[in-house]
Motif scaffolding. Sequence first.
Motif, PDB file in Angstrom:
ATOM      1  N   GLY A  17       4.995   6.895  -3.703  1.00  0.00           N
ATOM      2  CA  GLY A  17       5.627   5.706  -3.148  1.00  0.00           C
ATOM      3  C   GLY A  17       5.963   5.924  -1.693  1.00  0.00           C
ATOM      4  O   GLY A  17       5.566   6.919  -1.076  1.00  0.00           O
ATOM      5  N   LYS A  18       6.729   5.010  -1.121  1.00  0.00           N
ATOM      6  CA  LYS A  18       7.033   5.065   0.307  1.00  0.00           C
ATOM      7  C   LYS A  18       7.828   6.308   0.688  1.00  0.00           C
ATOM      8  O   LYS A  18       7.624   6.864   1.767  1.00  0.00           O
ATOM      9  CB  LYS A  18       7.764   3.813   0.756  1.00  0.00           C
ATOM     10  CG  LYS A  18       9.159   3.700   0.194  1.00  0.00           C
ATOM     11  CD  LYS A  18       9.953   2.621   0.873  1.00  0.00           C
ATOM     12  CE  LYS A  18      11.347   2.572   0.309  1.00  0.00           C
ATOM     13  NZ  LYS A  18      12.118   3.790   0.480  1.00  0.00           N
ATOM     14  N   ASP A  19       8.713   6.773  -0.196  1.00  0.00           N
ATOM     15  CA  ASP A  19       9.517   7.956   0.124  1.00  0.00           C
ATOM     16  C   ASP A  19       8.641   9.209   0.216  1.00  0.00           C
ATOM     17  O   ASP A  19       8.816  10.025   1.121  1.00  0.00           O
ATOM     18  CB  ASP A  19      10.621   8.142  -0.921  1.00  0.00           C
ATOM     19  CG  ASP A  19      11.609   6.986  -0.915  1.00  0.00           C
ATOM     20  OD1 ASP A  19      12.190   6.725   0.159  1.00  0.00           O
ATOM     21  OD2 ASP A  19      11.783   6.340  -1.951  1.00  0.00           O
ATOM     22  N   ASP A  41       9.464   0.025   5.496  1.00  0.00           N
ATOM     23  CA  ASP A  41       9.279   0.191   4.056  1.00  0.00           C
ATOM     24  C   ASP A  41       8.196  -0.749   3.530  1.00  0.00           C
ATOM     25  O   ASP A  41       7.354  -0.357   2.725  1.00  0.00           O
ATOM     26  CB  ASP A  41      10.587  -0.090   3.309  1.00  0.00           C
ATOM     27  CG  ASP A  41      11.669   0.940   3.582  1.00  0.00           C
ATOM     28  OD1 ASP A  41      11.358   1.978   4.210  1.00  0.00           O
ATOM     29  OD2 ASP A  41      12.816   0.709   3.175  1.00  0.00           O
ATOM     30  N   ALA A  42       8.226  -2.001   3.995  1.00  0.00           N
ATOM     31  CA  ALA A  42       7.251  -2.993   3.523  1.00  0.00           C
ATOM     32  C   ALA A  42       5.831  -2.603   3.921  1.00  0.00           C
ATOM     33  O   ALA A  42       4.893  -2.798   3.141  1.00  0.00           O
ATOM     34  CB  ALA A  42       7.596  -4.368   4.082  1.00  0.00           C
ATOM     35  N   TYR A  44       4.665   0.537   4.463  1.00  0.00           N
ATOM     36  CA  TYR A  44       4.253   1.648   3.600  1.00  0.00           C
ATOM     37  C   TYR A  44       3.900   1.146   2.205  1.00  0.00           C
ATOM     38  O   TYR A  44       2.861   1.509   1.647  1.00  0.00           O
ATOM     39  CB  TYR A  44       5.362   2.702   3.491  1.00  0.00           C
ATOM     40  CG  TYR A  44       5.402   3.681   4.627  1.00  0.00           C
ATOM     41  CD1 TYR A  44       4.332   4.523   4.892  1.00  0.00           C
ATOM     42  CD2 TYR A  44       6.519   3.792   5.436  1.00  0.00           C
ATOM     43  CE1 TYR A  44       4.372   5.436   5.927  1.00  0.00           C
ATOM     44  CE2 TYR A  44       6.567   4.704   6.480  1.00  0.00           C
ATOM     45  CZ  TYR A  44       5.497   5.517   6.718  1.00  0.00           C
ATOM     46  OH  TYR A  44       5.532   6.421   7.743  1.00  0.00           O
ATOM     47  N   THR A  45       4.743   0.312   1.645  1.00  0.00           N
ATOM     48  CA  THR A  45       4.514  -0.191   0.288  1.00  0.00           C
ATOM     49  C   THR A  45       3.218  -0.998   0.210  1.00  0.00           C
ATOM     50  O   THR A  45       2.439  -0.831  -0.735  1.00  0.00           O
ATOM     51  CB  THR A  45       5.708  -1.050  -0.165  1.00  0.00           C
ATOM     52  OG1 THR A  45       6.894  -0.256  -0.081  1.00  0.00           O
ATOM     53  CG2 THR A  45       5.531  -1.534  -1.590  1.00  0.00           C
ATOM     54  N   ILE A  48       0.175   1.409   0.407  1.00  0.00           N
ATOM     55  CA  ILE A  48       0.048   2.215  -0.816  1.00  0.00           C
ATOM     56  C   ILE A  48      -0.473   1.362  -1.970  1.00  0.00           C
ATOM     57  O   ILE A  48      -1.342   1.788  -2.732  1.00  0.00           O
ATOM     58  CB  ILE A  48       1.390   2.887  -1.166  1.00  0.00           C
ATOM     59  CG1 ILE A  48       1.726   3.952  -0.122  1.00  0.00           C
ATOM     60  CG2 ILE A  48       1.357   3.493  -2.560  1.00  0.00           C
ATOM     61  CD1 ILE A  48       3.150   4.468  -0.183  1.00  0.00           C
ATOM     62  N   GLU A  49       0.043   0.141  -2.105  1.00  0.00           N
ATOM     63  CA  GLU A  49      -0.395  -0.734  -3.198  1.00  0.00           C
ATOM     64  C   GLU A  49      -1.828  -1.223  -3.005  1.00  0.00           C
ATOM     65  O   GLU A  49      -2.542  -1.449  -3.972  1.00  0.00           O
ATOM     66  CB  GLU A  49       0.553  -1.923  -3.335  1.00  0.00           C
ATOM     67  CG  GLU A  49       1.901  -1.539  -3.898  1.00  0.00           C
ATOM     68  CD  GLU A  49       2.883  -2.701  -3.931  1.00  0.00           C
ATOM     69  OE1 GLU A  49       2.532  -3.807  -3.463  1.00  0.00           O
ATOM     70  OE2 GLU A  49       3.999  -2.489  -4.414  1.00  0.00           O
ATOM     71  N   CYS A  61      -2.204   4.779   6.595  1.00  0.00           N
ATOM     72  CA  CYS A  61      -0.880   4.795   7.233  1.00  0.00           C
ATOM     73  C   CYS A  61      -0.966   5.460   8.603  1.00  0.00           C
ATOM     74  O   CYS A  61      -0.416   4.959   9.587  1.00  0.00           O
ATOM     75  CB  CYS A  61       0.135   5.543   6.360  1.00  0.00           C
ATOM     76  SG  CYS A  61       0.657   4.661   4.888  1.00  0.00           S
TER      77      CYS A  61
END
Length: 144
Positions: A17-19, A41-42, A44-45, A48-49, A61
């Motif tokens: 995930g983002k972390d 955060d948005a 990264y999310t 990833i998705e 990224c």
Amino acid sequence: MARPAYSYDPTKIGEPGKDKMRFELGDTMVEGGADTCALSDAEYTAIIEATPRWKRAKLRCLESILFRFMYEVDTDVGELSLALHQRRDAWKAMLDDLKKEVESAAPMASPQAICGPHYFHAGMMENRRAGGTEGGPGHVLPPR
């Protein structure tokens, strides 16, 4: 428009995930928000998705981060000197290393190709009428 969120929870770096992405990219100084973070955060999310494989997502990224920092230039104001190219160079080196790793990885077969119906199967070449091996070498079907 809502303000972008910048958060990091080091207890979640074991979960994809983002972390975890922030940790792997070194983008963990979230206290300054947009001033200290490379992506929100948005962002990264979303990356990833949209990207099923982790290393490919990490590559995307890094590319996004580089596009964001491309415009930054070194600045000298009196005795103060800001060498912003160093930050970009660090991200670029990370991107180049990851590109080499991803491109040199062995290609993987599609799961549909592996798990689909098989054309070949055990015993497909046996001729039962001519004494095939299923019932032993002398096995011949009785005449009709």
